[in-house]
Design a protein around this motif. Structure first.
Motif, mmCIF file in Angstrom:
data_model
loop_
_atom_site.group_PDB
_atom_site.id
_atom_site.type_symbol
_atom_site.label_atom_id
_atom_site.label_comp_id
_atom_site.label_asym_id
_atom_site.label_seq_id
_atom_site.Cartn_x
_atom_site.Cartn_y
_atom_site.Cartn_z
ATOM 1 N N MET B 123 -28.956 0.117 15.236
ATOM 2 C CA MET B 123 -29.366 -0.420 13.930
ATOM 3 C C MET B 123 -29.309 0.701 12.894
ATOM 4 S SD MET B 123 -30.057 -3.678 14.401
ATOM 5 C CE MET B 123 -30.533 -3.954 12.715
ATOM 6 N N HIS B 124 -29.793 1.878 13.291
ATOM 7 C CA HIS B 124 -29.748 3.022 12.373
ATOM 8 C C HIS B 124 -28.307 3.426 12.069
ATOM 9 C CE1 HIS B 124 -34.067 3.499 13.199
ATOM 10 N NE2 HIS B 124 -34.081 4.165 12.058
ATOM 11 N N ALA B 125 -27.449 3.371 13.093
ATOM 12 C CA ALA B 125 -26.045 3.747 12.892
ATOM 13 C C ALA B 125 -25.386 2.813 11.870
ATOM 14 C CB ALA B 125 -25.291 3.695 14.214
ATOM 15 N N ILE B 126 -25.717 1.524 11.966
ATOM 16 C CA ILE B 126 -25.134 0.562 11.023
ATOM 17 C C ILE B 126 -25.651 0.843 9.609
ATOM 18 C CG2 ILE B 126 -25.084 -1.887 10.391
ATOM 19 C CD1 ILE B 126 -25.104 -2.380 13.551
ATOM 20 N N ALA B 127 -26.952 1.134 9.515
ATOM 21 C CA ALA B 127 -27.510 1.458 8.198
ATOM 22 C C ALA B 127 -26.820 2.702 7.622
ATOM 23 C CB ALA B 127 -29.010 1.692 8.310
ATOM 24 N N ILE B 128 -26.434 3.621 8.492
ATOM 25 C CA ILE B 128 -25.753 4.841 8.041
ATOM 26 C C ILE B 128 -24.342 4.503 7.547
ATOM 27 C CG2 ILE B 128 -24.698 6.980 8.900
ATOM 28 C CD1 ILE B 128 -27.307 7.368 10.572
ATOM 29 N N GLN B 129 -23.641 3.642 8.282
ATOM 30 C CA GLN B 129 -22.293 3.256 7.812
ATOM 31 C C GLN B 129 -22.365 2.404 6.535
ATOM 32 O OE1 GLN B 129 -19.516 1.815 10.784
ATOM 33 N NE2 GLN B 129 -19.006 3.937 11.220
ATOM 34 N N ASP B 130 -23.463 1.658 6.373
ATOM 35 C CA ASP B 130 -23.638 0.909 5.112
ATOM 36 C C ASP B 130 -23.526 1.839 3.910
ATOM 37 O OD1 ASP B 130 -24.135 -1.355 6.569
ATOM 38 O OD2 ASP B 130 -26.294 -1.446 6.139
ATOM 39 N N LYS B 131 -24.101 3.043 4.085
ATOM 40 C CA LYS B 131 -24.100 3.985 2.960
ATOM 41 C C LYS B 131 -22.688 4.431 2.632
ATOM 42 C CE LYS B 131 -28.725 5.688 3.868
ATOM 43 N NZ LYS B 131 -29.448 6.738 4.567
ATOM 44 N N VAL B 132 -21.825 4.468 3.625
ATOM 45 C CA VAL B 132 -20.437 4.895 3.395
ATOM 46 C C VAL B 132 -19.628 3.778 2.738
ATOM 47 C CG1 VAL B 132 -18.326 5.737 4.502
ATOM 48 C CG2 VAL B 132 -20.563 6.394 5.428
ATOM 49 N N PHE B 133 -19.785 2.561 3.280
ATOM 50 C CA PHE B 133 -18.867 1.483 2.885
ATOM 51 C C PHE B 133 -19.412 0.514 1.836
ATOM 52 C CE2 PHE B 133 -17.241 2.399 7.283
ATOM 53 C CZ PHE B 133 -16.067 2.987 6.849
ATOM 54 N N ILE B 134 -20.733 0.497 1.643
ATOM 55 C CA ILE B 134 -21.285 -0.460 0.672
ATOM 56 C C ILE B 134 -22.093 0.214 -0.422
ATOM 57 C CG2 ILE B 134 -22.614 -2.574 0.352
ATOM 58 C CD1 ILE B 134 -22.452 -3.053 3.340
ATOM 59 N N ASN B 135 -22.909 1.178 -0.013
ATOM 60 C CA ASN B 135 -23.893 1.684 -0.974
ATOM 61 C C ASN B 135 -23.437 2.909 -1.746
ATOM 62 O OD1 ASN B 135 -25.468 -0.346 0.042
ATOM 63 N ND2 ASN B 135 -26.578 0.976 1.458
ATOM 64 N N ASP B 136 -22.171 3.280 -1.604
ATOM 65 C CA ASP B 136 -21.695 4.434 -2.348
ATOM 66 C C ASP B 136 -20.927 3.962 -3.584
ATOM 67 O OD1 ASP B 136 -21.997 7.361 -1.846
ATOM 68 O OD2 ASP B 136 -19.859 7.326 -2.242
ATOM 69 N N LYS B 137 -20.109 4.831 -4.119
ATOM 70 C CA LYS B 137 -19.380 4.542 -5.349
ATOM 71 C C LYS B 137 -18.448 3.336 -5.197
ATOM 72 C CE LYS B 137 -17.376 7.859 -8.599
ATOM 73 N NZ LYS B 137 -16.867 9.242 -8.659
ATOM 74 N N PHE B 138 -17.818 3.221 -4.037
ATOM 75 C CA PHE B 138 -16.861 2.141 -3.809
ATOM 76 C C PHE B 138 -17.313 1.264 -2.647
ATOM 77 C CE2 PHE B 138 -14.563 5.598 -5.777
ATOM 78 C CZ PHE B 138 -13.850 4.956 -6.776
ATOM 79 N N PRO B 173 -37.176 4.568 20.242
ATOM 80 C CA PRO B 173 -36.428 3.424 20.790
ATOM 81 C C PRO B 173 -36.867 2.063 20.227
ATOM 82 C CG PRO B 173 -38.084 4.158 22.366
ATOM 83 C CD PRO B 173 -38.181 5.083 21.198
ATOM 84 N N LYS B 174 -37.948 2.029 19.423
ATOM 85 C CA LYS B 174 -38.398 0.740 18.892
ATOM 86 C C LYS B 174 -37.601 0.349 17.663
ATOM 87 C CE LYS B 174 -42.141 -2.258 17.906
ATOM 88 N NZ LYS B 174 -41.210 -3.347 17.597
ATOM 89 N N VAL B 175 -37.086 -0.874 17.664
ATOM 90 C CA VAL B 175 -36.362 -1.385 16.506
ATOM 91 C C VAL B 175 -37.354 -1.648 15.389
ATOM 92 C CG1 VAL B 175 -34.856 -3.211 15.674
ATOM 93 C CG2 VAL B 175 -34.713 -2.489 18.054
ATOM 94 N N GLU B 176 -37.089 -1.064 14.227
ATOM 95 C CA GLU B 176 -38.075 -1.177 13.154
ATOM 96 C C GLU B 176 -37.636 -2.100 12.028
ATOM 97 O OE1 GLU B 176 -40.964 0.242 13.409
ATOM 98 O OE2 GLU B 176 -40.739 1.976 14.749
ATOM 99 N N ALA B 177 -36.366 -2.134 11.716
ATOM 100 C CA ALA B 177 -35.959 -2.885 10.517
ATOM 101 C C ALA B 177 -34.529 -3.394 10.646
ATOM 102 C CB ALA B 177 -36.066 -1.988 9.297
ATOM 103 N N GLY B 178 -34.214 -4.355 9.812
ATOM 104 C CA GLY B 178 -32.830 -4.809 9.683
ATOM 105 C C GLY B 178 -32.423 -5.901 10.651
ATOM 106 N N PHE B 179 -33.316 -6.317 11.533
ATOM 107 C CA PHE B 179 -32.925 -7.301 12.550
ATOM 108 C C PHE B 179 -33.325 -8.713 12.119
ATOM 109 C CE2 PHE B 179 -37.122 -5.602 13.433
ATOM 110 C CZ PHE B 179 -37.897 -6.743 13.598
ATOM 111 N N ASP B 180 -32.663 -9.694 12.721
ATOM 112 C CA ASP B 180 -33.103 -11.074 12.564
ATOM 113 C C ASP B 180 -34.097 -11.418 13.668
ATOM 114 O OD1 ASP B 180 -31.357 -12.211 10.281
ATOM 115 O OD2 ASP B 180 -29.933 -11.138 11.550
#
Lengths: 153, 376, 283
Positions: B123-138, B173-180
């Protein structure tokens, strides 16, 4: 007309030199003028002159057999030309040709060498001004060797 | 909905069909080629029942468990990035002749994925890639739409792998956020069930169609205990104190040469890393020269021509490539995206053929710094 | 579960069609393409120093900095040296033919921020191209700046670009234009030597100077040290970095230089911000 001493005092190379040393050096100095195309010295000639360029431009050239002369460096206003007068066997390594009308003060190399030999502080003063120029020239030469703008730079 | 519920194995099976019915392509862990990989799931029968994994530097081995757990293993060689940031995709096509051409943008492939069994580090890894592909300039529209459409059934890890260090990276190891939905698998004597935490309205709507019970206090407590125990089993640790400064100040450290003697520059670490995002493009034309396409493919900072410039490689040596990878992951990532690029999943250690383990390498650099301080 | 996101847009990886409205021969190996969008008559706006990704049909894409036009001019000019497969393919294109274009991308020269300062522009080789729009912008508001110095070095006299404009820059705007070449024969009456030897010959007030440099990385290293020797403060020196670039939008990871992505954080950097990594081998 400005005196030789005041011209030397205002040249970047001698900036800040003690007046007593300036006077000593002026004793070796005279004014010279070179027309565009005129050779100032030739490779292998005896080197007994140190040129303080006031205005103009001088090309240092090498001429390989069967080829056009190649300019490897130019010196101009506020710079100096030639240090072979300081290092044995006192022979020029390149051809120096005025590219345009060039006015300079020429210091007699033998005269300078004698005075530096008699007064090492003067010698040190001269060398510590000359060495940075030599160093910068070497740095520039190394960069030229790199051919940094080449196709595969 | 704050309350947790429980579902049994059949409930999980229902969940998969409910998600299928909602138009999701359900993907999750399954066994293929002696590894647990992420692929399409039809039912819980596709899950790696009764499997666990042994992981260490350069070691990955599946083993049978004594129980019938469905999530009793750590992460394998795949990560969810292969769905959100596909390994290979066409960007656009162009047709033309005689100096003129038209560009046809690629139709957006907006596949709706439901991910089953996403771990906290992932989940954290996906949040990290979000910053590259969605939350940056492009914005990468393919990543964005897939990300937006995705349904996350996370799983709290019931056991840590031999190369795990999410505790050090604060990513599990506990999932904290971003899940359904977030599941904790419980094997309590003969009972096999899942405590489900609902994290979104869509998750709640989904659970309404799945047979469930309200979770009892002791069930919730048991679930918490499971995660707590996992946190205590980490196979690796990493001291991340001032790690950015440590690496920036040691770009010429002799340890890089030592690592370079072992590193094969094979790019495995970057392929299995859930946050590595580098890609390259390839231009292809048909034989007539009137049709051209541009493809994007995963790339790695370990490949030969990654830094090609004016006829040479900027990073020609293995040393410089490894240094780039690790310094990017742990240090410059912080400057670029505000967090570490490492989530402590351990994949790069497990899948490294010569077993290079940066949780061992970083202390070597750190220790030499301490020694220098002492002697100076 | 996804958070709130911006609405979808056309992929920044998809080029737009542009029409070549003019091809200009700049030197024996360098040419310029002035392009306009095919689907709209408007010229696109750009900031001096930015670059575009140019696509030659069926061949590939390259980053090329924007070299013009002058303020108010039409289109975007790209000055390109024919050194590779893609630039070779671009060289073969003629007026009214099509190229693909993505951009403009990247950081810009600090024009507004430099008001009131002397400006030293140092260019090596094709590096003059991204600096020309900076010069245009400076000259457009000439009275807002002190001395403007252009120090320009190339390999040989025939490599010099934009020389026709030098007289206007000198005469009309009082720019100190100084050129030098690495080697030359007798025909050349100008300076011979590398570009940093020109620094000491230029007239500017170092403490009150903004320097903008573009050229091969090695040239820039020595240019910076020469400027520092004259005591130009590090935070007033701007350099341009170059690395392999595939996407230009921060997705592909190729152009990283320490913590910077050349494509979106650069290509122009304030020297003091990158000096930690500048000159480190294989970084």
């Amino acid at each position: 007309m400005k005196s030789l001493e005041s011209i030397l005092a205002n040249h970047p190379f001698f900036k800040g030199l003690e007046p007593e040393y300036l006077a000593l050096i002026t004793g070796c100095a005279s004014n010279v003028k070179f027309e565009a195309g005129q050779f100032i010295y030739r490779q292998d000639e005896e080197a007994n002159s140190f040129y303080i360029i006031r205005e103009g431009k001088v090309a240092l050239e090498v001429c390989p057999p069967g080829k056009k002369p190649i300019t490897v460096q130019t010196v101009s206003d506020g710079e100096i030309l030639g240090w072979a007068w300081l290092i044995p066997p006192y022979h020029w390594q390149f051809d120096a040709q005025a590219v345009e009308l060039t006015r300079a003060i020429v210091l007699d190399g033998r005269c300078l060498r004698t005075k530096c030999g008699e007064d090492h502080t003067l010698g040190y003063e001269l060398l510590s001004r000359l060495l940075p120029v030599v160093g910068q020239t070497m740095e520039a030469t190394r960069l030229q060797l790199l051919d940094i703008y080449g196709n595969n730079d | 909905m704050n309350k947790s519920v429980t579902i049994d194995r059949e409930g999980l099976n229902q969940l998969i069909s409910v998600l299928n019915g909602m138009g999701f392509q359900v993907v999750g862990p399954t066994v293929r080629d002696e590894a647990i990989v992420y692929e399409k799931l039809e039912s819980i029968k596709d899950l790696p029942e009764g499997f666990t994994d042994e992981q260490d530097g350069g070691v990955y081995r599946l083993k049978k468990r004594k129980d019938k757990s469905l999530f009793g293993y750590a992460v394998g060689p795949h990560s969810w990035k292969k769905f959100l940031h596909p390994p290979e995709r066409r960007l656009w096509q162009a047709d033309g002749e005689g100096g003129d051409f038209e560009i046809k943008p690629e139709k957006l492939d907006a596949t709706k994925f439901a991910f089953i069994g996403v771990r906290s580090c992932e989940m954290h890894a996906i949040a990290i890639q979000d910053k590259v592909f969605i939350n940056d300039k492009f914005v990468d529209p393919v990543y964005q739409v897939r990300r937006e459409n995705a349904f996350f059934v996370a799983v709290n890890c019931g056991q840590a792998g031999g190369t795990c260090f999410c505790v050090s990276m604060n990513t599990g190891p506990k999932v904290e956020a971003g899940f359904d939905l977030a599941l904790t698998e419980i094997l309590d004597n003969d009972r096999h069930y899942f405590v489900v935490e609902v994290g979104s309205e869509q998750g709640e709507a989904c659970m309404e169609q799945v047979t469930h019970k309200l979770a009892q206090n002791e069930e919730v407590t048991l679930a918490e205990k499971v995660v707590k125990e996992t946190a205590g089993q980490m196979g690796r640790t990493l001291d991340t104190t001032h790690i950015k400064e440590l690496l920036y100040e040691n770009l010429e450290h002799p340890r890089w040469d030592d690592i370079a003697e072992r590193c094969l520059s094979c790019a495995n670490c970057t392929m299995v890393c859930p946050t590595c995002f580098c890609s390259t493009v390839e231009d292809v034309t048909d034989i007539t020269g009137t049709h051209a396409e541009r493809w994007q493919k995963w790339d790695s900072c370990f490949t030969m021509d990654f830094t090609y410039l004016h006829g040479g490689e900027v990073r020609a040596s293995t040393k410089s490539r490894y240094r780039q990878w690790l310094t990017h992951k742990l240090a410059s990532w912080q400057d670029q995206f505000g967090s570490s690029g490492c989530v402590g999943c351990g994949r790069c250690i497990t899948w490294c053929p010569p077993a290079i383990d940066f949780t061992e390498e970083i202390p070597k650099i750190r220790d030499s710094e301490t020694q220098t301080l002492k002697t100076s | 579960m996804a958070g709130k996101m911006e609405p979808l847009m056309q992929s920044p990886m998809t080029p737009w069609p542009y029409r070549i409205q003019k091809v200009i021969r700049e030197s024996h190996d360098t040419f310029s393409l002035n392009v306009v969008p095919k689907n709209s008559p408007d010229s696109m706006t750009f900031n001096p120093g930015q670059f575009n990704m140019l696509y030659a049909f069926g061949v590939g894409e390259v980053p090329i900095s924007i070299s013009g036009p002058q303020p108010g001019g039409k289109g975007m000019i790209h000055t390109i040296r024919d050194v590779g497969i893609v630039t070779g393919a671009l060289h073969k294109l003629k007026k009214d033919q099509t190229i693909g274009l993505r951009g403009p991308f990247g950081s810009a020269w600090p024009i507004e921020e430099s008001k009131g300062y002397d400006i030293v522009i140092m260019a090596g080789g094709i590096g003059l191209a991204p600096l020309r729009p900076a010069l245009y912008a400076l000259l457009d508001q000439r009275d807002k700046f002190g001395e403007i110095v252009l120090l320009y070095g190339v390999r040989k006299p025939e490599d010099l670009l934009f020389t026709k404009e030098f007289e206007t820059w000198r005469g009309k705007y009082g720019v100190q234009v100084k050129m030098t070449v690495d080697t030359a024969d007798r025909e050349w009456r100008g300076n011979v030597g590398v570009v940093n030897t020109l620094v000491q010959r230029a007239n500017f007030d170092p403490m009150n100077t903004v320097a903008m440099i573009c050229g091969p990385e090695v040239m820039m290293r020595f240019a910076v040290s020469e400027l520092k020797r004259r005591e130009v403060p590090e935070d007033q020196i701007f350099i341009t970095m170059e690395r392999n670039m595939k996407c230009a939008v921060g997705f592909c990871g190729h152009c990283q230089f320490g913590p910077a992505f050349i494509c979106k954080d650069g290509p122009i950097f304030r020297y003091d911000k990158v000096k930690q990594f500048f000159g480190i081998r294989e970084i």
